[in-house]
Design a protein around this motif. Structure first.
Motif, PDB file in Angstrom:
ATOM      1  N   LYS A 285     -43.261 -38.607  28.717  1.00 41.20           N
ATOM      2  CA  LYS A 285     -43.604 -40.137  28.828  1.00 41.20           C
ATOM      3  C   LYS A 285     -41.637 -40.866  28.359  1.00 41.20           C
ATOM      4  N   ASN A 286     -41.071 -41.010  27.611  1.00 40.66           N
ATOM      5  CA  ASN A 286     -40.327 -41.424  27.161  1.00 40.66           C
ATOM      6  C   ASN A 286     -38.595 -41.371  28.130  1.00 40.66           C
ATOM      7  N   GLU A 287     -38.514 -39.953  28.344  1.00 37.61           N
ATOM      8  CA  GLU A 287     -37.855 -39.189  29.315  1.00 37.61           C
ATOM      9  C   GLU A 287     -37.095 -39.159  28.608  1.00 37.61           C
ATOM     10  N   ILE A 288     -37.059 -38.223  27.384  1.00 35.54           N
ATOM     11  CA  ILE A 288     -36.437 -37.518  26.386  1.00 35.54           C
ATOM     12  C   ILE A 288     -36.420 -35.634  26.638  1.00 35.54           C
ATOM     13  N   ARG A 289     -35.300 -35.629  27.133  1.00 41.26           N
ATOM     14  CA  ARG A 289     -35.011 -33.610  27.721  1.00 41.26           C
ATOM     15  C   ARG A 289     -35.044 -33.201  26.023  1.00 41.26           C
ATOM     16  N   CYS A 290     -36.192 -32.297  26.037  1.00 39.49           N
ATOM     17  CA  CYS A 290     -35.825 -31.138  24.982  1.00 39.49           C
ATOM     18  C   CYS A 290     -35.212 -29.943  24.913  1.00 39.49           C
ATOM     19  N   ALA A 291     -34.720 -29.664  23.847  1.00 43.60           N
ATOM     20  CA  ALA A 291     -33.782 -28.278  23.630  1.00 43.60           C
ATOM     21  C   ALA A 291     -34.701 -27.880  22.719  1.00 43.60           C
ATOM     22  N   PRO A 292     -35.627 -26.732  22.687  1.00 41.56           N
ATOM     23  CA  PRO A 292     -36.620 -26.165  22.345  1.00 41.56           C
ATOM     24  C   PRO A 292     -36.258 -25.005  21.250  1.00 41.56           C
ATOM     25  N   LEU A 293     -36.833 -24.539  19.777  1.00 41.12           N
ATOM     26  CA  LEU A 293     -36.573 -23.827  18.849  1.00 41.12           C
ATOM     27  C   LEU A 293     -38.119 -23.050  18.867  1.00 41.12           C
ATOM     28  N   SER A 294     -37.946 -22.376  18.589  1.00 36.97           N
ATOM     29  CA  SER A 294     -38.543 -20.898  18.645  1.00 36.97           C
ATOM     30  C   SER A 294     -38.875 -19.972  17.318  1.00 36.97           C
ATOM     31  N   PHE A 295     -40.143 -19.318  17.111  1.00 34.95           N
ATOM     32  CA  PHE A 295     -40.708 -18.255  16.279  1.00 34.95           C
ATOM     33  C   PHE A 295     -41.038 -17.674  17.093  1.00 34.95           C
ATOM     34  N   THR A 296     -41.477 -16.682  16.211  1.00 33.17           N
ATOM     35  CA  THR A 296     -41.870 -15.377  16.286  1.00 33.17           C
ATOM     36  C   THR A 296     -43.135 -14.813  15.260  1.00 33.17           C
ATOM     37  N   MET A 297     -43.838 -14.042  15.600  1.00 32.51           N
ATOM     38  CA  MET A 297     -45.215 -14.091  15.001  1.00 32.51           C
ATOM     39  C   MET A 297     -45.726 -12.756  15.063  1.00 32.51           C
ATOM     40  N   ASP A 298     -45.934 -11.883  15.022  1.00 32.82           N
ATOM     41  CA  ASP A 298     -46.578 -10.692  15.442  1.00 32.82           C
ATOM     42  C   ASP A 298     -45.656 -10.328  16.773  1.00 32.82           C
ATOM     43  N   GLY A 299     -44.431 -10.373  16.362  1.00 35.39           N
ATOM     44  CA  GLY A 299     -43.732  -9.950  17.547  1.00 35.39           C
ATOM     45  C   GLY A 299     -43.836 -10.138  19.350  1.00 35.39           C
ATOM     46  N   ARG A 300     -44.223 -11.536  18.729  1.00 37.12           N
ATOM     47  CA  ARG A 300     -44.710 -12.891  20.256  1.00 37.12           C
ATOM     48  C   ARG A 300     -43.361 -13.677  19.638  1.00 37.12           C
ATOM     49  N   THR A 301     -42.221 -14.074  20.601  1.00 41.94           N
ATOM     50  CA  THR A 301     -41.728 -14.984  20.405  1.00 41.94           C
ATOM     51  C   THR A 301     -42.115 -16.157  21.913  1.00 41.94           C
ATOM     52  N   VAL A 302     -42.564 -17.122  20.629  1.00 44.21           N
ATOM     53  CA  VAL A 302     -42.712 -18.338  21.340  1.00 44.21           C
ATOM     54  C   VAL A 302     -41.832 -19.777  21.130  1.00 44.21           C
ATOM     55  N   ARG A 303     -41.261 -20.144  22.245  1.00 42.41           N
ATOM     56  CA  ARG A 303     -40.250 -21.663  22.404  1.00 42.41           C
ATOM     57  C   ARG A 303     -41.623 -22.419  22.534  1.00 42.41           C
ATOM     58  N   GLU A 304     -40.687 -23.253  20.885  1.00 43.90           N
ATOM     59  CA  GLU A 304     -41.601 -23.899  20.588  1.00 43.90           C
ATOM     60  C   GLU A 304     -42.456 -25.266  22.359  1.00 43.90           C
ATOM     61  N   ASP A 305     -43.464 -25.453  22.029  1.00 46.83           N
ATOM     62  CA  ASP A 305     -44.110 -25.850  22.717  1.00 46.83           C
ATOM     63  C   ASP A 305     -45.054 -27.095  22.596  1.00 46.83           C
ATOM     64  N   PHE A 306     -44.988 -27.832  20.915  1.00 45.75           N
ATOM     65  CA  PHE A 306     -46.199 -28.379  20.990  1.00 45.75           C
ATOM     66  C   PHE A 306     -47.296 -28.450  20.531  1.00 45.75           C
ATOM     67  N   GLY A 307     -47.205 -26.363  20.328  1.00 49.94           N
ATOM     68  CA  GLY A 307     -48.880 -26.083  19.945  1.00 49.94           C
ATOM     69  C   GLY A 307     -49.754 -25.605  21.540  1.00 49.94           C
ATOM     70  N   LYS A 308     -48.994 -26.226  22.108  1.00 50.92           N
ATOM     71  CA  LYS A 308     -50.038 -26.066  23.808  1.00 50.92           C
ATOM     72  C   LYS A 308     -50.247 -24.132  23.181  1.00 50.92           C
ATOM     73  N   THR A 309     -49.632 -22.860  23.107  1.00 50.67           N
ATOM     74  CA  THR A 309     -49.424 -21.769  23.201  1.00 50.67           C
ATOM     75  C   THR A 309     -50.378 -21.634  22.104  1.00 50.67           C
ATOM     76  N   ILE A 310     -49.323 -21.930  20.921  1.00 46.57           N
ATOM     77  CA  ILE A 310     -50.690 -21.869  19.918  1.00 46.57           C
ATOM     78  C   ILE A 310     -50.711 -22.763  19.242  1.00 46.57           C
ATOM     79  N   PRO A 311     -52.567 -23.341  19.092  1.00 45.05           N
ATOM     80  CA  PRO A 311     -52.620 -24.236  18.892  1.00 45.05           C
ATOM     81  C   PRO A 311     -52.048 -24.668  16.879  1.00 45.05           C
ATOM     82  N   PHE A 312     -51.793 -25.795  16.587  1.00 45.65           N
ATOM     83  CA  PHE A 312     -51.528 -25.403  14.747  1.00 45.65           C
ATOM     84  C   PHE A 312     -52.217 -25.606  14.708  1.00 45.65           C
TER      85      PHE A 312
END
Length: 289
Positions: free
Chosen positions: A21-48
């Motif tokens: 909405k505010n036209e802010i471009r995001c450079a995400p960090l990542s986390f790895t759990m159970d061998g799966r790496t997720v580019r941080e996407d605000f809880g979409k891939t793994i809900p909080f």
């Protein structure tokens, strides 16, 4: 007056909708759990809630900084559009992400010498970082240049206060954010460590309180004593403990302050663990509490 593109990391406790909405471009960090790496996407891939339940179950989450390639993509795209750039980054005291952004900016500047790519170390995290990104957004929309907005953020950043309590320090110790000796505090029965972010943007254990409710009351007491900008909503972020967050918010609101409650993001939550409670606001200066 030349407009600029605002770039931030994913560690602001904001939503994906906020960035879009505010036209802010995001450079995400990542986390790895159970061998799966997720580019941080605000809880979409793994809900909080699922993420914090996994931590409670003993699963470990390892984090990775934002990549230079991600920064370069954002910086080059802005420059090709004829825009300058202001990057407000996750504290260099907690991650190498800001340094990666600075290296990427230096390379892109060589390709576009007429463009300004300003990098500002927020020396902040989570809701504190979010306060600074939102201020930068307001300045951008008000017509400030990248350098003018960058100067204003640098002037403000050490007045953004971070008050934190955790159930224990084992997650921060495992991630190298606090020493083993400091982590011992967290193993004491009924003792809740109190933490702040110092002027170098690093976490510092500054005390311990017996009992969760007393720790939450200490957050409220300190926030009421230190807040300066009473018209700017205080940000409350929590590690899947909404009832505690509401308890703190109600007390602050009863004192006439505005509050906003968010879930702490997955990267920072990897190091603080479930049950972390935080309050962020603009005060006079940072220090132990």
């Amino acid at each position: 007056m030349r407009k600029f593109v605002l770039v931030a990391n994913s560690t602001t406790d904001e939503t994906g909708e906020y960035y879009e909405k505010n036209e802010i471009r995001c450079a995400p960090l990542s986390f790895t759990m159970d061998g799966r790496t997720v580019r941080e996407d605000f809880g979409k891939t793994i809900p909080f809630p699922e993420f914090y339940d996994n931590l409670r179950a003993g699963k470990l989450s390892q984090t990775s900084q934002a990549t230079m390639e991600e920064y370069q993509e954002h910086f080059r795209a802005a420059c090709r559009e004829g825009m300058d750039v202001l990057y407000v980054g996750f504290s260099s005291g907690l991650s190498g992400s800001f340094q990666a952004g600075c290296i990427a900016a230096a390379e892109v500047r060589e390709e576009f010498p007429d463009r300004v790519i300003r990098c500002v170390d927020s020396l902040a995290a989570a809701g504190g970082e979010g306060l600074l990104v939102e201020r930068a957004r307001q300045l951008r929309d008000a017509g400030y240049t990248a350098d003018e907005a960058g100067d204003a953020i640098e002037e403000l950043r050490l007045k953004v206060i971070h008050l934190v309590t955790v159930n224990d320090l084992k997650h921060l110790w495992r991630g190298g954010r606090v020493s083993k000796s400091a982590a011992i505090v967290g193993s004491l029965i009924g003792i809740k460590p109190m933490i702040y972010v110092d002027d170098a943007g690093k976490l510092q254990v500054c005390g311990k309180i017996r009992g969760r409710k007393k720790a939450l009351d200490k957050l409220v007491e300190t926030a009421l004593a230190q807040v300066v900008e009473r018209d700017t909503p205080m940000r409350i972020s929590h590690g899947d403990c909404e009832e505690d967050a509401r308890y703190v918010a109600d007390k602050l609101q009863a004192a006439g302050l505005q509050t906003e409650i968010r879930m702490l993001d997955t990267v920072i939550g990897s190091h603080t663990g479930p049950g972390v409670m935080t309050v962020f606001f603009v005060g006079s200066k940072r220090g132990p509490f």
